[in-house]
Design an enzyme around this catalytic site. Structure first.
Site, PDB file in Angstrom:
ATOM      1  N   GLY B  11       0.837  -1.200   0.000  1.00  0.00           N
ATOM      2  CA  GLY B  11       0.000   0.000   0.000  1.00  0.00           C
ATOM      3  C   GLY B  11       0.868   1.244   0.000  1.00  0.00           C
ATOM      4  N   LEU B  12       0.236   2.372  -0.221  1.00  0.00           N
ATOM      5  CA  LEU B  12       0.958   3.640  -0.324  1.00  0.00           C
ATOM      6  C   LEU B  12       1.575   4.051   1.014  1.00  0.00           C
ATOM      7  CD1 LEU B  12      -1.694   5.599  -2.449  1.00  0.00           C
ATOM      8  CD2 LEU B  12       0.457   4.598  -3.255  1.00  0.00           C
ATOM      9  N   SER B  13       2.501   4.975   0.922  1.00  0.00           N
ATOM     10  CA  SER B  13       3.093   5.569   2.122  1.00  0.00           C
ATOM     11  C   SER B  13       1.998   6.212   2.967  1.00  0.00           C
ATOM     12  CB  SER B  13       4.126   6.617   1.690  1.00  0.00           C
ATOM     13  OG  SER B  13       4.632   7.312   2.809  1.00  0.00           O
ATOM     14  N   GLY B  14       1.955   5.902   4.238  1.00  0.00           N
ATOM     15  CA  GLY B  14       0.944   6.474   5.121  1.00  0.00           C
ATOM     16  C   GLY B  14      -0.345   5.677   5.199  1.00  0.00           C
ATOM     17  N   GLY B  16      -0.834   2.820   6.498  1.00  0.00           N
ATOM     18  CA  GLY B  16      -0.983   2.050   7.736  1.00  0.00           C
ATOM     19  C   GLY B  16      -0.281   0.702   7.741  1.00  0.00           C
ATOM     20  N   LYS B  17       0.565   0.441   6.753  1.00  0.00           N
ATOM     21  CA  LYS B  17       1.282  -0.840   6.700  1.00  0.00           C
ATOM     22  C   LYS B  17       2.090  -1.096   7.975  1.00  0.00           C
ATOM     23  CE  LYS B  17       3.770   0.165   3.097  1.00  0.00           C
ATOM     24  NZ  LYS B  17       3.299   1.564   2.932  1.00  0.00           N
ATOM     25  N   SER B  85       6.002  -1.964  -2.068  1.00  0.00           N
ATOM     26  CA  SER B  85       5.918  -2.960  -3.150  1.00  0.00           C
ATOM     27  C   SER B  85       4.856  -2.588  -4.194  1.00  0.00           C
ATOM     28  CB  SER B  85       5.684  -4.375  -2.593  1.00  0.00           C
ATOM     29  OG  SER B  85       4.729  -4.434  -1.553  1.00  0.00           O
TER      30      SER B  85
END
Lengths: 178, 178
Positions: B11-14, B16-17, B85
């Protein structure tokens, strides 16, 4: 069953790291161990792509292999490595990070390696044609106090294998029944 | 006790990964699992030093993390990864190499991420000041068929954590008693 640890082979090109590490790896697999062999090709493809032969790049390579070995070892897996790993300080940094670290020094005089010269590399290196060849045109710092020293110029490979195997038992890393 | 598998956050930056992967990691550690979290800092220091933001370098980074996750998973360890990724094909290559692969898609609209903008990066990226910023000036290819999609713009983190945990049980990867 067995402990997680790193079995770290170090030595010059042609000194027998791959051969001996593969034999130990096979034997551990047969015994049912959780074990990974981090050897040349796989490491070059998956971990070290883009790295060269400067001291910095070699250190990065060795520390990266050490990081992976550390992850495996602390989760109960046996990590066997067979990179030249020429710098003592870098090996010692890796050692300090890994709880159980068994260093096997594959010791063989350059003269013997140059005579065998399986890949024809020593001839070229000694003729000055390979600028960063460990032991000839690039340093190799031998271990001062390895867990085992193997004189691969004189010792039969089956004997070396037995000595490594016995060492792992003596240190309580694999069961005595293996 | 539990299986070896990869729990792959994307997922995108920010999105929540890191937050969600850390909660799952802690919960697995408390349960006594053999588990490693391959997140940002550790990966950048130990595996990805020297890599940039080109497609090739991003792919190398993701495949390298995938290689380590594969080594861990096939030895019975749980590998949690939390790298952006961004490329579907690369994630799918990693998936095909790892026996048990659970992909969690942290889905959050750019508009929400830009509004939160915890690190102030989206503002800069949207102003054209960051040339390779995923989702703004660099592509992000969402998973087509992830094992789980988390809408992190609306779902509470405790709910997401429960859904991931339940998924791992449903798939027989961790014991039902956990």
């Amino acid at each position: 069953m067995h402990k997680g640890f790193a079995l770290w082979f170090t030595g010059l090109s042609g000194s027998g790291k791959s051969t001996l590490s593969e034999r130990i790896h096979k034997r551990l697999v047969r015994a049912g161990a959780r074990v990974e062999l981090l050897d040349g090709d796989e490491v070059r493809t998956h971990l070290s792509k883009g790295l060269g032969f400067s001291k910095e790049d070699r250190d990065t390579n060795v520390r990266r292999i050490g990081f992976v070995a550390e992850l495996l070892a602390r989760n109960g897996v046996i990590a066997i490595t067979a990179a030249i790993s020429p710098y003592k300080e870098t090996r010692d940094i890796v050692r300090s990070r890994i709880g159980e670290f068994v260093e096997i020094f594959m010791d063989c005089p350059i003269s013997v390696l140059a005579e065998r010269d399986v890949k024809g590399l020593y001839k070229k290196a000694l003729a000055g044609e390979i600028p960063h060849f460990t032991g000839v045109s690039d340093p190799y710092e031998p271990p001062v106090n390895p867990e085992l020293r193997v004189d691969s110029s004189s010792e039969k490979i089956a004997v070396s294998e037995e000595r490594v195997w016995q060492l792992l038992k003596d240190r309580g890393l694999i069961p005595l029944s293996w």
